[in-house]
Design a protein around this motif. Structure first.
Motif, PDB file in Angstrom:
ATOM      1  N   HIS A   1       4.694  -1.964  -1.859  1.00 49.48           N
ATOM      2  CA  HIS A   1       3.931  -1.129  -3.058  1.00 49.48           C
ATOM      3  C   HIS A   1       4.452  -1.436  -4.389  1.00 49.48           C
ATOM      4  O   HIS A   1       3.994  -1.944  -5.230  1.00 49.48           O
ATOM      5  CB  HIS A   1       3.991   0.477  -2.831  1.00 49.48           C
ATOM      6  CG  HIS A   1       3.470   0.763  -4.089  1.00 49.48           C
ATOM      7  ND1 HIS A   1       1.755   1.436  -4.641  1.00 49.48           N
ATOM      8  CD2 HIS A   1       3.767   1.185  -5.423  1.00 49.48           C
ATOM      9  CE1 HIS A   1       1.619   1.337  -5.857  1.00 49.48           C
ATOM     10  NE2 HIS A   1       2.730   1.390  -6.484  1.00 49.48           N
TER      11      HIS A   1
ATOM     12  N   VAL B   1      -2.069  -5.301   7.153  1.00 47.64           N
ATOM     13  CA  VAL B   1      -3.302  -5.301   6.064  1.00 47.64           C
ATOM     14  C   VAL B   1      -2.365  -6.135   4.961  1.00 47.64           C
ATOM     15  O   VAL B   1      -3.628  -7.081   4.734  1.00 47.64           O
ATOM     16  CB  VAL B   1      -3.505  -3.840   6.157  1.00 47.64           C
ATOM     17  CG1 VAL B   1      -4.427  -3.634   4.385  1.00 47.64           C
ATOM     18  CG2 VAL B   1      -3.730  -2.871   7.109  1.00 47.64           C
ATOM     19  N   PHE B   2      -1.629  -6.196   4.709  1.00 52.07           N
ATOM     20  CA  PHE B   2      -1.166  -6.392   3.530  1.00 52.07           C
ATOM     21  C   PHE B   2      -0.497  -7.988   3.499  1.00 52.07           C
ATOM     22  O   PHE B   2      -1.028  -8.575   2.863  1.00 52.07           O
ATOM     23  CB  PHE B   2       0.005  -5.651   2.663  1.00 52.07           C
ATOM     24  CG  PHE B   2      -0.250  -4.954   2.184  1.00 52.07           C
ATOM     25  CD1 PHE B   2      -1.187  -4.344   1.200  1.00 52.07           C
ATOM     26  CD2 PHE B   2       0.380  -3.022   3.104  1.00 52.07           C
ATOM     27  CE1 PHE B   2      -1.260  -3.048   0.795  1.00 52.07           C
ATOM     28  CE2 PHE B   2      -0.799  -2.082   2.387  1.00 52.07           C
ATOM     29  CZ  PHE B   2      -0.527  -1.896   1.538  1.00 52.07           C
TER      30      PHE B   2
ATOM     31  N   PHE C   1       3.212  -4.931  -5.661  1.00 56.49           N
ATOM     32  CA  PHE C   1       2.344  -5.555  -6.024  1.00 56.49           C
ATOM     33  C   PHE C   1       1.597  -4.852  -7.835  1.00 56.49           C
ATOM     34  O   PHE C   1       1.491  -5.396  -8.896  1.00 56.49           O
ATOM     35  CB  PHE C   1       0.875  -4.656  -5.903  1.00 56.49           C
ATOM     36  CG  PHE C   1       1.103  -4.987  -4.518  1.00 56.49           C
ATOM     37  CD1 PHE C   1       0.837  -6.943  -3.714  1.00 56.49           C
ATOM     38  CD2 PHE C   1       1.575  -4.604  -3.418  1.00 56.49           C
ATOM     39  CE1 PHE C   1       0.563  -7.373  -1.937  1.00 56.49           C
ATOM     40  CE2 PHE C   1       1.352  -4.737  -1.902  1.00 56.49           C
ATOM     41  CZ  PHE C   1       1.088  -6.086  -1.346  1.00 56.49           C
TER      42      PHE C   1
ATOM     43  N   MET D   1      -4.911  -4.003  -3.446  1.00 58.68           N
ATOM     44  CA  MET D   1      -3.716  -3.952  -2.937  1.00 58.68           C
ATOM     45  C   MET D   1      -2.495  -2.678  -3.521  1.00 58.68           C
ATOM     46  O   MET D   1      -1.593  -2.100  -2.862  1.00 58.68           O
ATOM     47  CB  MET D   1      -2.821  -5.231  -2.708  1.00 58.68           C
ATOM     48  CG  MET D   1      -3.670  -5.980  -0.646  1.00 58.68           C
ATOM     49  SD  MET D   1      -2.920  -7.382  -0.485  1.00 58.68           S
ATOM     50  CE  MET D   1      -2.645  -8.383  -2.341  1.00 58.68           C
TER      51      MET D   1
ATOM     52  N   TYR E   1       0.942  -2.279   8.173  1.00 59.86           N
ATOM     53  CA  TYR E   1       1.426  -2.777   6.659  1.00 59.86           C
ATOM     54  C   TYR E   1       1.322  -4.625   6.847  1.00 59.86           C
ATOM     55  O   TYR E   1       0.993  -5.463   5.618  1.00 59.86           O
ATOM     56  CB  TYR E   1       2.622  -2.263   6.156  1.00 59.86           C
ATOM     57  CG  TYR E   1       3.229  -1.140   5.291  1.00 59.86           C
ATOM     58  CD1 TYR E   1       2.366   0.069   5.294  1.00 59.86           C
ATOM     59  CD2 TYR E   1       3.170  -1.216   3.952  1.00 59.86           C
ATOM     60  CE1 TYR E   1       1.532   0.811   4.753  1.00 59.86           C
ATOM     61  CE2 TYR E   1       3.324  -0.118   3.030  1.00 59.86           C
ATOM     62  CZ  TYR E   1       2.117   0.776   3.673  1.00 59.86           C
ATOM     63  OH  TYR E   1       2.538   1.749   2.542  1.00 59.86           O
TER      64      TYR E   1
ATOM     65  N   GLY F   1      -3.667  -9.412   2.753  1.00 58.45           N
ATOM     66  CA  GLY F   1      -3.915  -9.752   1.458  1.00 58.45           C
ATOM     67  C   GLY F   1      -3.224 -10.815   0.796  1.00 58.45           C
ATOM     68  O   GLY F   1      -3.368 -11.734  -0.023  1.00 58.45           O
TER      69      GLY F   1
ATOM     70  N   VAL G   1      -4.530   0.073  -2.481  1.00 59.78           N
ATOM     71  CA  VAL G   1      -3.908   0.732  -1.282  1.00 59.78           C
ATOM     72  C   VAL G   1      -2.632   1.166  -1.190  1.00 59.78           C
ATOM     73  O   VAL G   1      -2.487   2.390  -0.476  1.00 59.78           O
ATOM     74  CB  VAL G   1      -4.532   0.122  -0.228  1.00 59.78           C
ATOM     75  CG1 VAL G   1      -3.752   0.361   0.898  1.00 59.78           C
ATOM     76  CG2 VAL G   1      -6.423   0.048  -1.178  1.00 59.78           C
ATOM     77  N   SER G   2      -1.744   0.559  -1.537  1.00 59.38           N
ATOM     78  CA  SER G   2      -0.231   1.256  -1.325  1.00 59.38           C
ATOM     79  C   SER G   2       0.232   2.009  -1.615  1.00 59.38           C
ATOM     80  O   SER G   2       1.399   2.865  -1.311  1.00 59.38           O
ATOM     81  CB  SER G   2       0.535  -0.411  -1.416  1.00 59.38           C
ATOM     82  OG  SER G   2       0.966  -0.460  -2.757  1.00 59.38           O
TER      83      SER G   2
ATOM     84  N   ASN H   1      -4.652  -8.624  -6.458  1.00 53.61           N
ATOM     85  CA  ASN H   1      -3.640  -7.664  -6.340  1.00 53.61           C
ATOM     86  C   ASN H   1      -3.891  -6.651  -6.792  1.00 53.61           C
ATOM     87  O   ASN H   1      -3.051  -5.422  -6.375  1.00 53.61           O
ATOM     88  CB  ASN H   1      -3.184  -8.289  -7.139  1.00 53.61           C
ATOM     89  CG  ASN H   1      -0.677  -8.686  -7.100  1.00 53.61           C
ATOM     90  OD1 ASN H   1      -0.749  -8.238  -6.332  1.00 53.61           O
ATOM     91  ND2 ASN H   1      -0.947  -6.954  -8.364  1.00 53.61           N
TER      92      ASN H   1
END
Length: 475
Positions: A21, A421-422, A24, A67, A418, A425, A70-71, A64
């Protein structure tokens, strides 16, 4: 994994999710301010290079930002799921502070983000610049509330404990606790440095591949100017933060310095390298510089600090970890200063954009800002242990009464999801970076369609449009 305790698994899970997290928001904070500078320069000079860079980096900012949101949601839920005892004990302080962050910063960002991303040809230039500035201010306000909450956990004040719960009695003392100003500035500047290195590395990547245009050159130049000015300032801020930590958390300073005991009235050496052994209570294989430890830590030639042996074993942070995380942060900071000075020397001969060795160094230093930020965060948070609220509540007393298998399963699911998904991204962000800025982007067009007048330009359409154009060319 099932041999670990509930406490260890909960700490690992929180550490893993926050490590993702924090990347970002750091880039979001720095990138938002960078976009304000770019648009301000465009409005003042009308040089198209600033407009082109604004449109390029605003797409990356948008992805960015998403994300980061979301995180961040996962972090908030963990306070209730994995750290319910902490939430019950200290929620009277941390809950309102995080609520203020949503009510002020997040709503401000969300309110102006749409205008910033989609309003270039739909609102006046003054209003659009205001929207960009409001988003940037929102990111800094968000940082302020988050750091106020976390700093209170490091240096708590302005509270009473009634019926086993923390009750705030002076909100000004709660917010402006002793470590808050130093940590806020230190973290904000770290975000600016991480963004500067990311932008500089992107420019270096294009230049090394022969793509040389005014936008790429401007990216590199602006990034290196920021690095040259801000990196030395960060070193001064770090020194001030260290003095504050020595006053309020002396065990943390002793641990990150690998300092176990004083040798009579002898001045402290600076241990450059070594291996702090928690079991043997000594730093093995140490490489020392005489007296430099006293000079740095106390700003006197022969000052002394408490050694780790002066603290009970159960109150000592893990020196082995934070000794090295601290040195990674400081070492990368020194490299940033050297890179900034190197860039200044190259400007004299107009070699900033042509020195391949320098460009390779800028490229390899691209992740250094984020790595240093993570290393500093580990130093701060692990150095606070065994306390979750320093001197008030132990971390072992804050964890929820879950079983280890349940936490192990959720941790495994977090790791898989993680990275999937990330990972997608981050890959998309790098794809945008490889595409590079488009010259004269953002000019009003007479035709509709994605990215043109009358139709909002979707951040996620940037690569798709490029792929479509390539397909048309081939056909």
């Amino acid at each position: 994994m099932f041999s670990l305790t509930t406490l260890e698994l909960a700490r690992i899970q929180f550490g893993f999710t926050i490590s993702f997290h924090i990347i970002f928001p750091a880039i979001t904070v720095g990138m938002a301010s960078y976009l304000v500078v770019l648009e301000g320069c465009w409005l003042r000079t009308q040089q198209t290079v600033y407009r082109d860079l604004y449109h390029f980096w605003s797409k990356i900012f948008a992805v960015n930002f998403g994300m980061g949101v979301v995180s961040g949601l996962v972090m908030a839920y963990q306070f209730g799921t994995n750290w319910s005892a902490f939430s019950l004990f200290a929620g009277g302080v941390t809950g309102p502070l995080l609520t203020y962050e949503v009510l002020t910063a997040f709503f401000l960002e969300a309110g102006f983000l749409g205008v910033m991303l989609f309003g270039w040809n739909r609102v006046g230039p003054g209003l659009h610049f205001l929207a960009t500035a409001m988003v940037a201010i929102g990111t800094l306000i968000s940082t302020t509330w988050i750091l106020a909450s976390n700093s209170w956990m490091q240096t708590p004040q302005g509270y009473e404990i009634l019926n086993g719960r923390v009750v705030p009695v002076d909100w000004l003392q709660v917010i402006f606790n002793p470590s808050f100003p130093y940590r806020l500035v230190h973290m904000s500047v770290a975000a600016f440095l991480a963004t500067a290195l990311f932008v500089g590395a992107s420019a270096a990547w294009h230049l090394l591949r022969g793509r040389d245009n005014p936008a790429i050159r401007k990216m590199l130049s602006m990034a290196m100017w920021l690095l040259l000015v801000v990196a030395p300032i960060q070193a001064v801020i770090g020194d001030m933060h260290g003095l504050n930590t020595l006053k309020h958390q002396p065990a943390k300073i002793a641990a990150l310095e690998g300092h176990w005991e004083n040798r009579g009235n002898e001045a402290l050496p600076l241990i450059l390298f070594g291996w702090p052994d928690m079991a043997r209570e000594e730093t093995r294989f140490s490489l020392e510089i005489p007296r430099l430890g006293s000079l740095i830590l106390t700003h006197t030639w022969d000052g002394q600090i408490k050694g780790l042996k002066e603290f009970a074993p159960e109150d000592r942070p893990n020196s082995t970890i934070i000794f090295w995380s601290f040195r990674i942060m400081v070492g990368l900071g020194m490299l940033m200063i050297l890179l900034g000075v190197w860039s200044l020397l190259l400007r004299r001969g107009e070699k900033l954009h042509r020195g391949r060795l320098f460009l390779h160094a800028v490229l390899w230093m691209g992740p250094a800002g984020l790595v240093a930020l993570l290393a500093g965060w580990y130093t701060t948070e692990i150095g606070r242990q065994p306390w979750i609220v320093y001197g008030v509540m132990r971390t072992a007393d804050a964890v929820s009464p879950h079983g280890a298998p349940e936490l192990a399963l959720s941790l495994a699911l977090f790791v898989v999801s993680y990275f999937f998904v990330f990972g997608i991204g981050i890959a998309y962000i790098f794809r945008l970076v490889r595409k590079g800025p488009v010259m004269h982007e953002g000019e009003p067009q007479a035709v509709g369609g994605p990215g043109h007048d009358r139709t909002p330009a979707r951040p996620m359409s940037a690569v798709e449009d490029d792929a479509a154009a390539l397909a048309d060319t081939r056909s």
